[in-house]
Design a protein around this motif. Structure first.
Motif, mmCIF file in Angstrom:
data_model
loop_
_atom_site.group_PDB
_atom_site.id
_atom_site.type_symbol
_atom_site.label_atom_id
_atom_site.label_comp_id
_atom_site.label_asym_id
_atom_site.label_seq_id
_atom_site.Cartn_x
_atom_site.Cartn_y
_atom_site.Cartn_z
ATOM 1 N N PRO A 224 96.201 67.135 -28.124
ATOM 2 C CA PRO A 224 95.959 68.558 -27.820
ATOM 3 C C PRO A 224 96.793 69.029 -26.632
ATOM 4 O O PRO A 224 96.560 68.624 -25.502
ATOM 5 C CB PRO A 224 94.460 68.598 -27.492
ATOM 6 N N LYS A 225 97.785 69.865 -26.905
ATOM 7 C CA LYS A 225 98.639 70.457 -25.882
ATOM 8 C C LYS A 225 98.482 71.968 -25.939
ATOM 9 O O LYS A 225 98.284 72.526 -27.016
ATOM 10 C CB LYS A 225 100.113 70.084 -26.112
ATOM 11 N N SER B 153 97.237 70.921 -33.005
ATOM 12 C CA SER B 153 96.795 69.583 -32.615
ATOM 13 C C SER B 153 95.662 69.155 -33.532
ATOM 14 O O SER B 153 95.305 69.860 -34.476
ATOM 15 C CB SER B 153 96.305 69.570 -31.158
ATOM 16 N N ARG B 154 95.060 68.016 -33.228
ATOM 17 C CA ARG B 154 93.943 67.572 -34.051
ATOM 18 C C ARG B 154 92.716 68.464 -33.868
ATOM 19 O O ARG B 154 91.764 68.391 -34.644
ATOM 20 C CB ARG B 154 93.596 66.111 -33.761
ATOM 21 N N GLU C 82 97.140 60.746 -23.445
ATOM 22 C CA GLU C 82 96.925 62.187 -23.604
ATOM 23 C C GLU C 82 97.167 62.936 -22.305
ATOM 24 O O GLU C 82 97.842 63.970 -22.290
ATOM 25 C CB GLU C 82 95.513 62.453 -24.119
#
Length: 303
Positions: free
Chosen positions: A21-22, A27-28, A212
């Motif tokens: 997650p950015k 993202s997921r 992450e």
């Protein structure tokens, strides 16, 4: 370098980039209306056979069985895009493909990961007009957002292939003309300077943070230091500057990461920093290639 290490690294790198997650990216946890995590998963894995072919070309170049001008970089990019498009109906990975194919070829020839920077510049410098024409066909297949029309060598102009042939435009020529509009072309010309700089920063941060957190921190630093050319093409220079300013505010702890992510998404995908996400995908691939292994993560995965 050993071909399967390269192939595995350049398959896993883009998958990690999209999963983590950015701010502002798929993202997921987050999708866009017309672009989801699954588009990336299908599109990136669909290029595996072309990554293998790029390593085979590298082996033949290393043995002297091919000249650098015979590497067919443009054609491999086109066929990788065709494979991606055949597996899903969006454009999740044109930038990653465009960066990966020349670098994978160069890494296969190279003595070590850093030597590839010189080799990839040589590949681009010795590219041919046919490479450019095949690359233009790849753009037409991918149909990326924000491609400017009405410019010299307009990719969608019906006469563009005649113009490219008449003027003998190679990938190097195209990159020199277009590097202000797209980060990828600057990478081709300067030996992937930003990708390697990002890789080295990731390498440094993963020594003290989980993967992450290291990726998010590095991505924020990228956004603060570079204007994303996809944002410029889709939303304009002022929006790209604003994104840069907000990223600096997060690093200075004047804005939360959640607030920044909400800001990036408030206009749909117009502020999606996709060009810098492509740089991150290559940097992650290089990190994996140099031997990074997962020690811990927020998902609780342990060795």
């Amino acid at each position: 370098m050993e071909r399967w290490r390269i192939i595995k690294a350049f398959t896993l790198g883009p998958l990690l980039e999209v999963a983590i997650p950015k701010p502002g990216n798929v993202s997921r946890h987050r999708d866009f209306e017309d672009l989801t995590l699954y588009h990336f998963l299908f599109g990136n894995v669909a290029t595996l056979d072309i990554l293998y072919e790029a390593t085979q070309v590298g082996i033949m170049l290393r043995r002297g069985e091919l000249e650098f001008s015979e590497a067919r970089i443009g054609e491999m990019i086109k066929r990788a895009v065709q494979n991606s498009k055949a597996s899903q109906n969006a454009n999740p990975n044109f930038g990653v493909i465009t960066l990966s194919i020349p670098l994978v070829t160069a890494l296969t020839i190279s003595k070590h990961i850093y030597h590839a920077r010189e080799v990839v510049v040589r590949l681009i410098n010795q590219s041919t007009v046919r490479d450019t024409m095949e690359f233009y066909r790849a753009i037409r297949i991918a149909n990326p957002k924000g491609v400017k029309s009405g410019v010299k060598y307009d990719v969608y102009d019906e006469n563009v292939f005649e113009e490219l042939f008449k003027d003998r435009i190679t990938l190097k020529d195209l990159a020199e003309m277009s590097q202000e509009r797209e980060l990828i072309f600057g990478e081709w010309l300067n030996g992937y300077e930003l990708s390697y700089k990002t890789f080295l920063r990731l390498k440094e941060l993963t020594g003290e943070l989980d993967l992450e957190d290291a990726v998010v921190r590095t991505f924020l630093e990228l956004l603060a230091s570079k204007k994303d050319t996809l944002i410029i093409r889709k939303a304009g220079l002022d929006e790209a500057k604003l994104v840069q300013e907000k990223a600096r505010a997060v690093l200075d702890e004047e804005m939360s990461l959640e607030e920044f992510d909400a800001f990036l998404r408030e206009k749909g995908d117009l502020r999606n920093p996709g060009s810098l996400a492509d740089i991150m995908a290559i940097a992650l691939s290089l990190l994996i290639l140099q031997g990074y292994t997962l020690k811990r993560s927020k998902l609780g995965i342990n060795p």
